[in-house]
Motif scaffolding. Structure first.
Motif, short mmCIF file in Angstrom:
data_model
loop_
_atom_site.label_atom_id
_atom_site.label_comp_id
_atom_site.label_asym_id
_atom_site.label_seq_id
_atom_site.Cartn_x
_atom_site.Cartn_y
_atom_site.Cartn_z
N LEU A 1 0.96 -1.21 0.37
CA LEU A 1 -0.08 0.13 -0.02
C LEU A 1 0.62 1.72 0.10
O LEU A 1 0.22 2.22 -0.92
CB LEU A 1 -0.79 0.28 0.93
N GLU A 2 2.44 1.18 1.24
CA GLU A 2 2.77 2.17 1.36
C GLU A 2 3.75 2.72 -0.61
O GLU A 2 3.67 3.82 -0.89
CB GLU A 2 3.81 2.21 2.19
N LEU A 3 3.54 1.43 -1.21
CA LEU A 3 4.73 1.40 -2.27
C LEU A 3 3.77 2.62 -3.84
O LEU A 3 3.65 3.29 -4.56
CB LEU A 3 4.45 0.72 -2.77
N GLY A 4 2.11 1.77 -3.40
CA GLY A 4 1.43 2.19 -4.57
C GLY A 4 0.95 3.48 -4.57
O GLY A 4 1.38 4.33 -5.41
N ARG A 5 1.04 4.11 -2.59
CA ARG A 5 1.09 5.35 -2.22
C ARG A 5 1.93 6.37 -3.39
O ARG A 5 1.73 6.86 -3.53
CB ARG A 5 0.24 5.41 -0.92
N LEU A 6 3.85 6.09 -2.74
CA LEU A 6 4.35 6.48 -3.17
C LEU A 6 4.34 6.96 -4.85
O LEU A 6 4.71 7.76 -5.60
CB LEU A 6 5.63 5.70 -3.12
N LEU A 7 4.09 6.01 -5.68
CA LEU A 7 3.93 5.58 -7.04
C LEU A 7 2.79 6.70 -7.41
O LEU A 7 3.48 7.13 -8.86
CB LEU A 7 3.88 4.66 -7.22
N THR A 8 1.96 6.67 -6.53
CA THR A 8 0.51 7.09 -7.38
C THR A 8 0.87 8.79 -6.71
O THR A 8 0.82 9.60 -8.51
CB THR A 8 -0.49 7.02 -6.47
N ALA A 9 0.98 9.51 -6.03
CA ALA A 9 2.27 10.54 -5.61
C ALA A 9 3.18 11.33 -6.82
O ALA A 9 2.83 12.08 -7.12
CB ALA A 9 2.61 10.51 -4.10
N MET A 10 4.18 10.34 -7.08
CA MET A 10 4.89 10.84 -8.19
C MET A 10 4.60 10.64 -9.61
O MET A 10 4.57 11.77 -10.16
CB MET A 10 6.02 9.36 -8.23
N ALA A 11 3.39 10.17 -10.01
CA ALA A 11 2.72 9.95 -10.82
C ALA A 11 1.81 10.66 -11.68
O ALA A 11 1.89 11.93 -12.14
CB ALA A 11 2.50 8.44 -11.38
N LEU A 12 1.38 11.26 -10.11
CA LEU A 12 0.08 12.42 -10.44
C LEU A 12 0.67 13.70 -10.78
O LEU A 12 0.91 14.91 -11.61
CB LEU A 12 -1.05 13.07 -9.13
N LYS A 13 1.99 13.71 -9.84
CA LYS A 13 2.85 14.87 -9.46
C LYS A 13 3.59 15.74 -11.34
O LYS A 13 3.97 16.47 -11.28
CB LYS A 13 4.10 14.78 -8.61
N ASP A 14 4.05 14.81 -12.00
CA ASP A 14 4.11 14.09 -13.18
C ASP A 14 3.29 14.16 -14.09
O ASP A 14 4.01 14.26 -14.96
CB ASP A 14 5.41 13.26 -13.27
N LEU A 15 2.23 13.92 -13.62
CA LEU A 15 1.18 13.91 -14.97
C LEU A 15 0.58 12.96 -16.25
O LEU A 15 1.19 13.24 -16.80
CB LEU A 15 0.97 15.31 -16.35
N ALA A 16 1.51 12.07 -14.98
CA ALA A 16 1.93 10.54 -16.05
C ALA A 16 0.30 10.11 -16.19
O ALA A 16 0.18 9.25 -15.20
CB ALA A 16 3.11 9.68 -15.19
#
Length: 151
Positions: free
Chosen positions: A24-39
């Motif tokens: 869950l933490e990895l998913g949260r981290l990746l989601t935040a990174m992707a949203l920040k980059d508009l990926a």
């Protein structure tokens, strides 16, 4: 990036533990990174027998889920990042078909990275789909590195 460099990069990411909480933490981290980059990506974390985390971000498409399944299957079978499997195949002028694997079920494109735990081995796989394959791989690796820094 050549196979040797990809292998060295992967060898540096072995986690001390990986449970549903870390998924869950990895998913949260990746989601935040992707949203920040508009990926426009789909993020998937799975063990060999179940999905632990799955998120389809804005701009991603249903086809990304098919890529997730194929890249994850490759990474879990070879217990190596799918980009590394593909790079080794390209360097040897081989394909997954030489290993008896159907392109309907397996893909050696970047984005799937097995998750390893010290003393245990591969326990799961994180996969990103929606960007060019090297960028998918880099995002997955960034997420694992961020998780490792928190553990």
């Amino acid at each position: 990036m050549d196979a040797k460099a990809l292998a060295a990069e992967y060898d540096a990411l072995i986690l001390p533990r990986f449970t549903e909480v870390e998924a869950l933490e990895l998913g949260r981290l990746l989601t935040a990174m992707a949203l920040k980059d508009l990926a426009p990506v789909v993020i998937d974390i799975r063990s060999p027998d179940r999905i632990l985390f799955h998120a389809a971000l804005p701009g991603s498409a249903p086809l990304n889920d098919r890529w997730i399944a194929r890249k994850s299957a490759t990474a879990l079978l070879f217990q190596l990042p799918s980009l590394l499997v593909g790079q080794r195949n390209r360097e040897k002028d081989e394909t997954l078909a030489k290993h008896g694997l159907s392109p309907d079920s397996y893909a050696d494109h970047g984005g799937a990275v097995p998750i390893r735990v010290t003393g245990v081995g591969v326990v799961a796989c994180v996969t990103v789909s929606g960007l060019p394959q090297v960028e998918d791989h880099r995002l997955a690796m960034r997420g694992l590195a961020a998780l490792l820094a928190h553990l």
